[in-house]
Design an enzyme around this catalytic site. Structure first.
Site, short mmCIF file in Angstrom:
data_model
loop_
_atom_site.label_atom_id
_atom_site.label_comp_id
_atom_site.label_asym_id
_atom_site.label_seq_id
_atom_site.Cartn_x
_atom_site.Cartn_y
_atom_site.Cartn_z
N THR A 29 0.85 -1.27 0.04
CA THR A 29 -0.02 -0.04 0.05
C THR A 29 0.97 1.32 -0.07
O THR A 29 1.94 1.36 0.71
CB THR A 29 -0.97 -0.21 1.38
N GLY A 30 0.49 2.46 -0.73
CA GLY A 30 1.24 3.43 -0.51
C GLY A 30 1.35 3.74 -1.99
O GLY A 30 1.22 3.28 -2.90
N SER A 31 2.13 4.94 -2.35
CA SER A 31 2.34 5.52 -3.62
C SER A 31 3.40 4.77 -4.30
O SER A 31 3.41 4.47 -5.46
CB SER A 31 2.86 6.98 -3.52
N THR A 32 4.56 4.24 -3.68
CA THR A 32 5.46 3.18 -4.28
C THR A 32 5.09 1.95 -4.65
O THR A 32 5.17 1.34 -5.67
CB THR A 32 6.66 3.09 -3.36
N ALA A 86 7.78 1.67 2.34
CA ALA A 86 8.07 2.01 3.78
C ALA A 86 8.43 3.45 3.94
O ALA A 86 8.54 4.10 3.06
CB ALA A 86 9.25 1.42 3.93
N ASP A 87 7.92 3.84 5.39
CA ASP A 87 8.12 5.11 5.61
C ASP A 87 9.49 5.52 6.01
O ASP A 87 10.21 6.43 5.76
CB ASP A 87 7.19 5.48 6.85
N LYS A 97 6.53 1.43 9.07
CA LYS A 97 5.40 1.48 7.97
C LYS A 97 4.24 1.93 8.71
O LYS A 97 4.20 1.80 9.88
CB LYS A 97 5.34 -0.13 7.54
N GLY A 99 2.41 4.62 7.56
CA GLY A 99 2.05 5.95 7.11
C GLY A 99 0.64 6.15 6.35
O GLY A 99 -0.11 7.21 6.46
N GLU A 106 -0.35 -5.06 6.10
CA GLU A 106 0.97 -5.18 5.65
C GLU A 106 1.95 -6.26 6.34
O GLU A 106 2.46 -6.96 5.74
CB GLU A 106 1.44 -3.75 5.76
C1 5RP Z 1 1.28 2.25 4.00
C2 5RP Z 1 2.49 2.13 4.23
C3 5RP Z 1 3.22 2.72 2.82
O1 5RP Z 1 4.35 1.55 2.59
C4 5RP Z 1 4.52 3.78 3.37
O2 5RP Z 1 3.70 4.91 4.14
C5 5RP Z 1 5.12 4.43 2.29
O3 5RP Z 1 4.27 5.01 1.51
P1 5RP Z 1 4.99 5.74 -0.02
O4 5RP Z 1 5.34 4.80 -0.81
O5 5RP Z 1 3.60 6.55 -0.49
O6 5RP Z 1 5.90 6.72 0.55
O7 5RP Z 1 3.32 1.72 5.16
O8 5RP Z 1 0.72 1.88 5.44
#
Ligand code: 5RP
Length: 231
Positions: A29-32, A86-87, A97, A99, A106
């Site tokens: 989950t997340g943009s990456t 990951a954050d 993680k 964010g 996850e």
């Molecule tokens: C979601 C997460 C995401 O992997 C983490 O926040 C990184 O997100 P992004 O790729 O948008 O920086 O842990 O719960």
């Protein structure tokens, strides 16, 4: 596309090179992770045969929209590979993680996978975890008591800092599991293992965003190109 978005895509492409037909995948989950889903969808439409378990409703919706075949962890309880963002990450591949609020699913998915590949831009690599506020997923019942207990458990380890209940649109943020999130701004977490144990001992804490011993590989992309750290 911004530079940061391009780095996420490069890291995602490197993770995709480890995906083979027939694999069962945990999908982060997340943009990456979304950059990964988009590249994965292109491969699926070109004939790659995989099935994925998404770690959030948001990722599930994107997979459905793009035609990535999905299953559930109950149907497929053992996965070949999980790919997630990951954050923060340190050199020992310990992560923060959550964010995006999906840390519980996850972590369950990462633990069910033979390997977890983490994809991120270089800026996520840190000497010591903790500049990014640590998400702690908590049950809604007695949240104030849990908040105080988390604060006390952390302070016994010498960790202080603001704890805030995550908000979204002026209301408490609710996770896919129906829980709340406390974001703990400790600044530095010198002993993540000790904090992990202390947080798990607090009734009301469902899970926390420290991922220890789960990531097998960290793919980092930045101005110098793409590199991998292995555990
Ligand atoms: C979601 C997460 C995401 O992997 C983490 O926040 C990184 O997100 P992004 O790729 O948008 O920086 O842990 O719960």
């Amino acid at each position: 596309m911004s530079e940061a978005a391009e780095w996420k895509r490069q890291a995602a492409r490197e993770a995709l090179s480890q995906v083979e037909s027939g694999m069962t995948l945990g999908i982060g989950t997340g943009s990456t992770a979304e950059a990964f889903i988009r590249l994965l969808a292109e491969k699926v439409s070109a004939g790659l045969k995989i099935v994925g378990v998404p770690t959030s409703e948001r990722s599930a919706a994107l997979c459905r929209e793009l035609g990535v075949p999905l299953t559930t962890l109950d149907e497929t309880p053992e996965l070949d590979l999980a790919v997630d963002g990951a954050d923060e990450a340190d050199g020992a591949l310990r992560l923060i993680k959550g964010g995006g609020g999906a840390l519980l699913r996850e972590k369950i998915v990462a633990a069910a996978a033979g390997r977890m590949v983490v994809i991120a831009d270089e800026a996520k690599l840190v000497e010591t975890l903790g500049a990014f506020p640590l998400p702690v997923e908590v049950n809604g019942f007695g949240v104030t008591a849990t908040y105080l207990a988390v604060e006390k458990a952390a302070s016994l380890l010498g960790l202080t800092g603001a704890l805030t209940l995550r908000q979204e649109g002026g209301r408490p943020f609710i996770t896919d599991g129906g829980h709340l999130i406390i974001d703990a701004s400790f600044g530095r977490i010198p002993d993540p293992e000790a904090l992990s144990i202390a947080l798990h001992a607090v009734p009301g804490v469902v899970e926390h965003g420290l991922f220890i011993g789960l990531a097998s590989s960290l793919v980092l992309a930045g101005p110098g190109g793409v590199r991998r750290l292995e555990r």
